[in-house]
Design a protein around this motif. Structure first.
Motif, PDB file in Angstrom:
ATOM      1  N   LYS A 117      36.811  40.398  18.505  1.00  0.00           N
ATOM      2  CA  LYS A 117      35.430  39.473  18.490  1.00  0.00           C
ATOM      3  C   LYS A 117      34.418  40.273  18.857  1.00  0.00           C
ATOM      4  CE  LYS A 117      37.889  35.246  19.915  1.00  0.00           C
ATOM      5  NZ  LYS A 117      38.380  34.393  21.044  1.00  0.00           N
ATOM      6  N   GLU A 148      33.257  42.579  15.695  1.00  0.00           N
ATOM      7  CA  GLU A 148      32.209  41.992  14.808  1.00  0.00           C
ATOM      8  C   GLU A 148      30.916  42.484  15.067  1.00  0.00           C
ATOM      9  OE1 GLU A 148      31.895  37.516  12.912  1.00  0.00           O
ATOM     10  OE2 GLU A 148      33.250  37.747  14.825  1.00  0.00           O
ATOM     11  N   SER A 149      30.427  42.362  16.311  1.00  0.00           N
ATOM     12  CA  SER A 149      28.773  42.702  16.894  1.00  0.00           C
ATOM     13  C   SER A 149      28.787  43.959  16.924  1.00  0.00           C
ATOM     14  CB  SER A 149      28.695  41.998  18.181  1.00  0.00           C
ATOM     15  OG  SER A 149      28.916  40.640  17.986  1.00  0.00           O
ATOM     16  N   TYR A 180      41.601  34.183  13.446  1.00  0.00           N
ATOM     17  CA  TYR A 180      40.246  34.795  13.501  1.00  0.00           C
ATOM     18  C   TYR A 180      40.098  35.943  12.387  1.00  0.00           C
ATOM     19  CZ  TYR A 180      36.839  37.969  15.380  1.00  0.00           C
ATOM     20  OH  TYR A 180      35.608  38.815  15.336  1.00  0.00           O
ATOM     21  N   ARG A 217      37.307  36.128   9.372  1.00  0.00           N
ATOM     22  CA  ARG A 217      36.765  37.499   9.154  1.00  0.00           C
ATOM     23  C   ARG A 217      36.899  37.954   7.737  1.00  0.00           C
ATOM     24  NH1 ARG A 217      35.582  40.934  13.442  1.00  0.00           N
ATOM     25  NH2 ARG A 217      34.488  42.284  11.617  1.00  0.00           N
ATOM     26  N   PRO A 257      37.578  43.402   7.731  1.00  0.00           N
ATOM     27  CA  PRO A 257      36.920  44.036   9.078  1.00  0.00           C
ATOM     28  C   PRO A 257      37.738  45.399   9.119  1.00  0.00           C
ATOM     29  CG  PRO A 257      38.246  42.334   9.857  1.00  0.00           C
ATOM     30  CD  PRO A 257      38.199  42.076   8.281  1.00  0.00           C
TER      31      PRO A 257
END
Length: 442
Positions: free
Chosen positions: A214, A217-218, A286, A290, A297
């Motif tokens: 998670k 992702e940033s 998740y 994504r 990813p």
């Protein structure tokens, strides 16, 4: 000067010894004291990740499986905090890990016999001045910066386990290579990395992987997850499978030869080392979200793989790995390594002066009686009980929170010399050994 003598002193205040202290609070004729080197109760603080839950039902609190009427039950905790209706509408058996920790802290704060900031440095056999034998315990009082001595007839070791770190990683431990038990403490370091690697196949590794994913992702780093296991498999959680975490199975397991016990434990990894099906589903969901639009990813997951070495490579590390099925080797560059490699039992340093008094097996493990006493060469009734250090003798249920209250009931009945808490003998539907039946017609 006469000594202040306790009937029992517990060393370490994790959930098991805290449960023992709570159950003993209703037994006034057993004088107890519990000592913990940490300044307060805090259960695996590095893994109190948002959204994580216990892997056992809330009934596996500190006391309920021995005494549901106890004021230290989780349900009474909810009532005292005006959360009964919240929990009622939640309709979940598996409570947030943060709430379990808060519940345990609530219990610890009510028990005067629990003393924190008290590090046990040395335990030795000692006469108690009344003709009986017991133990002298040397303790460092962190608040007063002084050593104190306590005397007790019996001991209960509830010091838990320590992080298991593969040997080749030990020299590299620090801010960039660390065990999952330190994850939240060092989580921020990962955000500035170019590459993060998680190693391990159990629940902790899975929870860390999902939380790091998670963040990925940033922050855009690449993420790798390696495990020696044959796959990212779920922990056994069927209803009949759960019966292996029962007093009945413990009795069956204890009756086996040590050779058979060791063999069984090697084959039972998924009873206690797997990942919860819910966590696996969360990870898959998740990753699915994504990857919408085929925008995959930079995340990889690889089972059947052992990381066999690590070397410093500039400001990062080079990992060496082997695929155990294809028998191929590879290297992987990474900035951060998080070791979800589990925990192991360790002989505490405060017993160093008593090594010759303790009976061990050929593998150097404590020999332990069915009722959780260490076998020793000492004379008298000055027993040393153990909490969560007996998997090799009592089976997979040793670290399970759901059996903690049962084990404490067995220990308390011995401390009190009477049945304080009933110990039930038939708790499951299946039979683990050969069921003995009476001949027909008798």
């Amino acid at each position: 000067m006469s000594k202040d003598i306790y009937d029992v002193i517990g060393i370490g205040i994790g959930p098991f010894n805290l449960g023992l202290a709570a159950l003993l609070d209703e037994v006034p004729d057993v004088k107890s004291l519990f000592l913990e080197k940490k300044s307060e109760f805090n259960w695996h603080p590095g893994m109190l990740i948002d959204g994580t839950t216990l892997q056992v039902p809330f009934f596996a609190d500190l006391v309920s499986m021995a005494d549901v009427r106890s004021k230290y039950s989780f349900l009474n905790y909810l009532q005292e905090h005006n959360r009964l209706y919240h929990f009622y509408f939640l309709e979940k058996f598996h409570i947030p890990r943060k709430e379990y920790n808060h519940y345990c802290r609530w219990v610890s704060e009510q028990l005067e016999q629990c003393r924190f900031g008290m590090e046990v440095e040395r335990v030795v056999p000692s006469g108690l001045g009344d003709g009986s034998q017991g133990y002298e315990i040397t303790v460092w009082n962190d608040a007063l910066h002084t050593a104190e001595r306590f005397y007790t007839r019996r001991l209960v070791m509830g010091i838990g386990s320590v992080p298991a770190v593969p040997r080749h990683f030990s020299a590299h431990l620090g801010n960039s290579v660390f065990h999952s038990s330190q994850y939240l403490e060092k989580k921020e370091i990962s955000k500035g990395a170019r590459s993060v690697t998680v190693i391990g196949s159990g629940q902790s590794a899975a929870e860390v992987f999902l939380d790091v994913a998670k963040e990925q992702e940033s922050h855009g780093f690449t993420l790798h997850w390696y495990t020696r296991s044959k796959g990212f498999f779920p922990m056994e959680y069927s209803k009949l499978g759960l019966e292996y975490f029962s007093p009945d199975y413990t009795d069956f397991f204890y009756s086996l030869s040590q050779e058979m016990k060791d063999s069984l434990l090697r084959d039972q990894a998924l009873l206690y080392k797997g990942i919860s099906a819910e966590t696996i589903a969360d990870i898959y969901d998740y990753l699915y979200e994504r990857s919408i639009g085929s925008d995959y990813p930079p995340i990889s997951m690889q089972a059947m793989t052992e990381i066999t070495g690590i070397e410093t490579s500039g400001s990062s590390y080079e990992l060496r790995g082997d695929h155990l099925v294809k028998e191929e080797s590879f290297t992987q560059e990474t900035d951060i390594v998080i070791l979800g490699t589990g925990y192991k039992t360790a002989i505490p340093s405060f017993l160093s002066d008593m090594k010759e008094e303790l009976v061990c097996d050929e593998a150097g493990r404590f020999k332990i009686t069915k009722d959780y006493r260490l076998e020793t060469y000492l004379d008298g009734d000055n027993e040393i009980f153990i909490q969560n250090g007996e998997m090799h003798t009592h089976g997979v249920g040793a670290p399970d929170l759901g059996l903690g209250a049962h084990r404490n009931a067995v220990i308390i009945n011995q401390l009190a010399g009477r049945e304080v808490y009933p110990v039930r003998t038939k708790n499951v539907f299946q039979t683990f050994g050969v069921e003995k039946r009476s001949p027909v017609g008798i």
